[in-house]
Scaffold this active site. Structure first.
Site, PDB file in Angstrom:
ATOM      1  CG  ASP A 474     -19.693 -29.997 -13.902  1.00  0.00           C
ATOM      2  OD1 ASP A 474     -18.437 -30.148 -13.806  1.00  0.00           O
ATOM      3  OD2 ASP A 474     -20.533 -30.168 -12.950  1.00  0.00           O
ATOM      4  CE  LYS A 876     -16.172 -26.473 -14.018  1.00  0.00           C
ATOM      5  NZ  LYS A 876     -17.205 -27.132 -13.363  1.00  0.00           N
TER       6      LYS A 876
END
Length: 1275
Positions: A474, A876
């Site tokens: 991230d 993701k």
């Protein structure tokens, strides 16, 4: 109760017999009515046993373990006299010991579960019964009860519908750290009709009925309707107090129990998670099955030999060597012999290393204990262990470390009886446990600022840390600090925030003047700094656009304000972004003071103004914006909106076209600087339109079906044709050490992908800031297509450009030939140059489709860096799953927020950063720490060492067990295949318990090839783990071959010597016991010397364990053959003085010495030749280290003169300024001239690169589906 007309006459039954609950109905103060639905009680039961069921249930659970069942089977065989040649106690003693210790551990754990259950269930709560508040135990609270909570009390009983509170308008404030990890306060509000029920008498008469959704695990959603007094009222998550939250700043409140016990959302989230296994575990499962097959083959060979021998030879000795009772043929004798040899040779099967896919239960999270608690693991620190490297800091973590307890250590130590029937044999789990403690104790991964240590939250994945090939990270809070600072803004086409010098140029950081003085504002935050005074001047001059800009920031938010003292405001924001924006408005004179459910009070330039809050159109990941509708003091209704530029710019009125163009340029400039941007807009609403829209909103809010869709359509309707105000830019700085960490991990051949929700320009700029992207790259491909064809075309062009850069295969790809997936991947991985790929979320959605995912993966894996922008949490996880699906490499995901949880759980290894977004990512992770830079140490030091140690342990384990066991196989050909053992039964029992257990444990826990500094200095040392070079099928067969070779020499050398040898007195030396002592002594010495050769890092523990084990062997050997034991146990120890007599013969010691030399010398010679002809990088690093030590020793004898101090200072300066670029260039990889020249001149310099190419072609061939990229589209 009067049922309103809108309520259906017949609702579906709440719980269908044998089926799931479809809809819940709860009536207040009506226990009899609610009990007919058989809702779950509030009694907590985490214990598994009671006095009656403990023994049978625990034994049943233990015998579900493959190892325990296997040894129970062996024990049954050993109890058959016709089969077993070993005493039954060699199996039953370890097995009973394992079962007993495990049972004691389980009983102890369950006792504490009972104790905890009783403590929780017997806590008292205030329940309204019969109009009176009574103290009731928690386990007696039922659905439909009304309970009272007080300030700072945990909502620990159930999920409650808030009815009323001590605050005006039924407000209450809660913390939800135990639910979502967010420590900021949130507000909940009772519906107006129940907010007036403040006293117990009114609440006792309350008989409303709630119809709502069934129990589920969605923490952020709740849908239901309250029916009371012929009216219905919509309920949402804003009206709920969930179990696990804490009541704050609220004197008291009353709530109606909706869900209790296991039906609460907290308990619904406490399910089972997937059991993660390492690649070594998966390989071991295969090898264990192979070894078992090998055992069966040996048993069959020896059984056939027994049958032939009995038929041809044994029949001649029936007079004085008759068959056992029940044996009537040679064939049946061979059958019994097979099972006898299975018992004798079973030590070759490491059944305890077989790992089942058993999911591990997650313990429901409970309120955290007080700070200052130090875990038991910390109290077990060993100060003599790696002095100066590991230390125990004195800290109190925000979340107590969930390190393995002492009971787990004991449990793991005794869970592996399979190693030669040894309950104390060192197991893989014990070694992993030690590695986990090393991570927890590493003071160099301890963050003093946050008082947070690194934490290994699992003990099963440590060696996998040494094999990572892909890191998915991230951005916000992981690479950056997630501490937001209002940096720049654009208002009505004018950009503020850049500071210019007298010449009109942008001032550098060191040239900036003093920050803006906000002394005119007594409510300003003294920590806020801004450098452009023109913005404050515009505020003071009364610029209406600037005033409206800051007015929007002070109104459009969900921040809670707390005034600790007069003028001292404390903002509680749900995100750092909102806090930064409201603080900016506060300093520029628009101070948000407080709110009620219907009003917001702002001090505008010192004047208190109250706005009527009509509606909040809340933010979510789909809308990517939030709005408020307020009524101004003059009666005008206005909508204020802030959100992502990609969303808001499409919703502006056409009259804003010119202003939009200028603002878009400013947004691009801000994003290029790595700033996070938002667009601000407003819209005036007509009174009649708002009344109509508000009525439709009310009906949509009370809809029983598709409520969210109805609300979304109404929100979308009103948020159109808005007027643009401007944009904000917030700075989120990089964390310390991020560029250096990424550069070093890249040199370790680890590919780093950044998956972020930020816009493309921001992510790209951060990529350059952290050295993922560099100006030296051949090209950075940007994929922004909105359709499948556009994305496919852009990916094709990117691959084509990379292929053109490779001279050897460029023409082949340019032609219309179709390449297989495996060939295409290998070609792409062999391209020249460095590339990067940047792809947007809408393009990624197309790229992840089944018919294009392979093309996307091939393109991305050929790039050095990949950045995915504007991605959702689901995307993701999909990207991680895609790489896991088609690539053999180990994946690691690292993040700090709740939106990273899916990614963390999907990857092979999940790492959580305990940052500003709470601890939800940490709770879902396998490892956690507080800063991204610690990832470098976790992988290159702890991960590499764990992989090295585990591989060396397994290689030595197989070697020593085959060397031990195969002697029985060779002996079978010389004892008539009678299933007799070479060693006595006590040696067989103690071989792995005492003689060889501790040395291999010391090596598996403490060994290292190079020091930690060299592991960080030479990242290429990490590559053998990625290539599985240290333990694979080839290394396994080498260890097996070495063990078999050792067993052959171990048996035949003493056998040949003893054939004609005599004692000093002329008597024959050859006898069974003397032969057994000689072979056993040779075996112990040989395996001890071998582990000495395998040990690369000697400590006092290694010396003590190795030499101590040898001393223990001789002490036990002489004791078992002593006169004292014979007198006490004459039937067990009959060979008095045999060891003393045998080892007193020089011939025996010469035999032992000869056996040791012949077994060890080939290993020594091979290693010397390998070190000289084909050294590994670790060998070269160690040699370099020795050279440096000699140089330092020589330099100490020479008087140092000149500019030594300045050189050290200069090095430190250059290291700080240009370290990132230096690493990216690879120039810092140079060794000393002597070591480098010797290493580079040898033909093995490219062996790792060759293996990488080979692995890439094999991996893609095995993992990629057939088919080729679409080459029909034109460029």
């Amino acid at each position: 109760m009067t049922v309103p007309r809108e309520m259906p006459e017949k609702w579906p039954r709440v719980r269908v017999r044998g089926g799931p609950e479809e809809e819940r109905r709860v009536r207040a103060n009506a226990r009899e009515y609610n009990e007919k639905f058989q809702y779950a009680s509030n009694c907590i039961k985490t214990s598994k046993y009671n006095i009656v069921t403990f023994l049978p249930v625990n034994l049943f659970e233990q015998f579900q373990e493959v190892a325990n069942t296997y040894f129970l089977f062996l024990l049954i065989l050993q109890l058959i006299p016709q089969i077993s040649s070993l005493s039954w106690f060699t199996t039953i003693v370890p097995l009973v010991l394992v079962l007993t210790i495990t049972a004691v551990k389980d009983a102890t754990d369950d006792y504490f579960r009972h104790k905890s259950d009783n403590q929780v269930n017997n806590r008292e709560s205030q329940v309204l019964i019969g109009g009176v508040l009574r103290q009731e135990q928690w386990m007696n609270v039922r659905v439909g009860d009304i309970i009272k909570l007080e300030n700072n009390q945990f909502v620990a009983q159930a999920d409650l519908l808030l009815l009323s509170s001590s605050e005006p308008h039924g407000l209450c404030y809660i913390e939800t750290a135990e639910l979502d990890g967010e420590t900021n306060m949130k507000v909940r509000q009772a519906i107006p009709v129940t907010a007036e029920l403040g006293d117990t008498s009114k609440l006792a008469r309350f008989d409303g009925e709630v119809v709502c959704e069934p129990p589920n695990n969605k923490l952020d959603k709740f849908g239901g309707t309250l029916y009371w007094k012929e009216n219905k009222y919509p309920l949402s998550n804003q009206n709920m107090l969930l179990r696990g939250c804490v009541l704050r700043n609220t004197e008291w409140c009353f709530g109606l129990v909706i869900f209790a016990g296991p039906d609460t959302k907290l308990m619904q989230n406490s399910g089972r998670t997937k059991f993660k296994r390492t690649s070594i575990d998966r390989l071991m499962n295969t090898l264990v099955l192979w070894i078992f097959g090998f055992l069966v083959c040996m048993g069959v060979i020896l059984a056939i030999g027994n049958a032939i021998w009995e038929h041809e030879v044994g029949v001649c000795f029936q007079i004085y060597l008759p068959w056992d009772e029940g044996v009537h043929s040679a064939f049946f004798s061979g059958f019994l012999s097979f099972w006898s040899y299975i018992i004798i040779l079973n030590t070759v099967v490491p059944i305890s290393l077989y790992v089942r896919d058993t999911p591990r239960p997650e313990t429901p999270r409970v309120p955290r204990g007080p700070p200052g608690c130090v875990c038991l693991a910390a109290r077990l620190s060993l100060p003599w262990l790696h002095a100066g490297y590991f230390a125990l800091p004195s800290y109190s973590s925000q979340a107590p470390a969930q390190s393995p307890s002492l009971s787990l250590l004991i449990s793991l130590s005794f869970r592996s009886p399979a190693w030669v029937l040894s309950p104390l044999a060192p197991s893989v789990e014990v070694i992993r446990l030690g590695h986990s403690y090393f991570i927890n104790w590493d003071k160099k991964m301890y963050c003093a600022k946050r008082r947070t240590p690194a934490e290994a939250r699992t003990t099963t994945l440590n060696e996998e840390l040494g094999q990572v090939e892909y890191i998915f990270s991230d951005k916000t809070g992981t690479l950056t600090q997630n501490i937001m600072v209002f940096s720049k803004c654009s208002v009505n086409g004018h950009s503020y925030g850049d500071v210019q010098d007298v010449l009109g140029h942008k001032a550098e950081l060191g040239e900036r003047p003093e920050p803006v003085n906000f002394s005119f504002n007594p409510l300003a935050d003294p920590r806020f700094q801004f450098w452009d005074p023109s913005l404050l001047e515009a505020v003071k001059l009364g610029d209406p656009h600037v005033h409206e800009f800051f007015r929007l920031l002070s109104l459009c938010h969900t921040v809670m304000s707390e005034e600790k003292s007069e003028g001292e405001l404390l903002y509680k924001a749900q995100s750092p972004d909102e806090g930064a924006l409201v603080t900016a408005a506060r300093n520029f004179g628009f101070v948000f003071r407080f709110r009620t459910p219907k009003t917001i009070t702002v001090h505008e330039l010192g004047q208190a103004i109250t706005y009527q809050l009509l509606a909040i159109l809340d933010f979510n990941n789909i809308r990517k914006r939030m709005s408020v509708i307020v009524r101004c003091p003059e009666g005008k209704i206005r909508l204020y909106c802030k959100g992502a530029d990609t969303i808001l710019l499409e919703r502006l009125h056409p009259v804003n076209q010119d202003l939009t163009s200028v603002t878009a340029d400013h947004l691009n400039e801000y994003a290029a600087e790595g700033l996070r941007t938002l667009v601000l807009a407003y819209k005036d609403l007509e009174e009649s339109y708002y009344r109509d829209w508000s009525e439709r909103l009310r009906w949509a809010g009370s809809a029983s079906e598709a409520r969210e869709d109805c609300l979304a359509r109404l929100y979308d309707e009103v948020e159109h044709d808005m007027m643009l105000l401007g944009a904000t830019a917030i700075e989120d700085k990089l964390q310390q050490g991020v560029p250096e960490t990424i550069a070093i991990l890249t040199l370790a051949n680890i590919k780093i992908w950044v998956l972020t929700g930020d816009k493309q320009e921001t992510a790209v700029n951060i990529g350059y800031s952290c050295k993922m992207l560099t100006d030296d790259m051949t090209e950075v491909f940007v994929v922004t297509g909105h359709t499948v064809l556009e994305v496919r075309e852009e990916l094709r062009k990117a691959r084509e450009k990379m292929m053109d850069a490779s001279r050897s295969v460029g023409n082949d790809f340019s032609s219309k030939e179709k390449l297989s997936s495996s060939k295409l991947t290998s070609v792409l991985e062999a391209i020249a140059g460095e590339y990067a790929l940047v792809i947007n979320g809408h393009s990624l959605a197309h790229a992840l489709e089944a018919d294009m995912e392979v093309e996307f993966l091939e393109t991305a894996c050929a790039c050095k860096a990949v950045i995915c922008c504007r991605v959702t949490p689901l995307q993701k996880a999909q990207v991680v799953e895609l790489v896991k699906k088609y690539k053999k490499g180990v994946t690691l995901a690292i993040g700090d927020g709740a939106n990273d949880v899916n990614m963390i759980k999907t990857a092979h290894i999940g790492v959580g950063i305990s940052g500003q977004e709470g601890i939800q990512a940490v709770l879902a992770s396998d490892y956690s720490f507080s800063q991204f830079k610690f990832l470098q140490r976790l992988l290159l030091v702890h991960g590499r060492w764990s992989y090295l140690r585990m591989c060396k342990f397994l290689c030595y384990f197989f070697y020593k067990n085959f060397a031990f066991t195969m002697v029985h196989f060779w002996f079978g050909f010389f004892c008539g295949f009678s299933a007799q053992t070479v060693y006595d039964q006590y040696f067989i029992t103690l071989y792995n318990i005492v003689y060889t257990s501790l040395p291999v444990l010391a090596m598996g826990v403490f060994d290292q090839d190079v020091p930690e500094q060299r592991s960080m200095e030479y990242p290429k040392l990490y590559e053998p783990g990625q290539l599985n070079l240290l333990f694979n099928k080839r290394e396994f067969f080498i260890c097996i071959a070495q063990g078999i070779y050792t067993s052959v020499l171990m048996f035949f050398i003493p056998y040949g010597v003893f054939a004609d040898a005599t004692r000093d007195d002329g008597a024959q030396l050859a006898d069974y016991q003397s032969f057994a002592v000689t072979v056993a002594t040779s075996l112990v010495i040989v395996v001890s010397v071998q582990i000495g050769l395998d040990t690369g890092f000697w400590t006092a523990i290694n010396h003590f364990f190795i030499w101590g084990s040898l001393a223990a062997y001789f002490a036990i050997l002489f004791t078992m053959h002593s006169d004292g034991l014979f007198r006490m146990f004459p039937n067990q120890f009959r060979f008095v003085g045999n060891a003393q007599n045998t080892l007193a013969q020089p011939t025996v010691w010469l035999t032992i010495a000869l056996t040791t030399v012949v077994c060890i010398m080939p290993v020594v010679a091979f290693r010397f030749l390998k070190l000289d002809l084909k050294p590994e990088l670790s060998d070269t690093v160690r040699y370099t280290q020795l050279v440096r030590k000699k140089q330092k020793t020589q330099h100490r004898c020479v008087r140092r003169t000149g500019r030594v101090g300045s050189r050290r200072s200069g090095y430190a300066f250059s290291h700080q300024e240009g370290f990132g670029e230096l690493i990216m260039s690879g120039k810092n990889m140079r060794l000393s001239s002597l070591a480098l020249s010797s290493f580079a001149s040898r033909p093995s310099t490219s062996w790792i690169e060759t293996l990488w190419k080979k692995k890439g072609s094999e991996g893609s061939g095995a993992g990629s589906p057939s088919g080729t990229a679409d080459k029909t589209l034109k460029v």
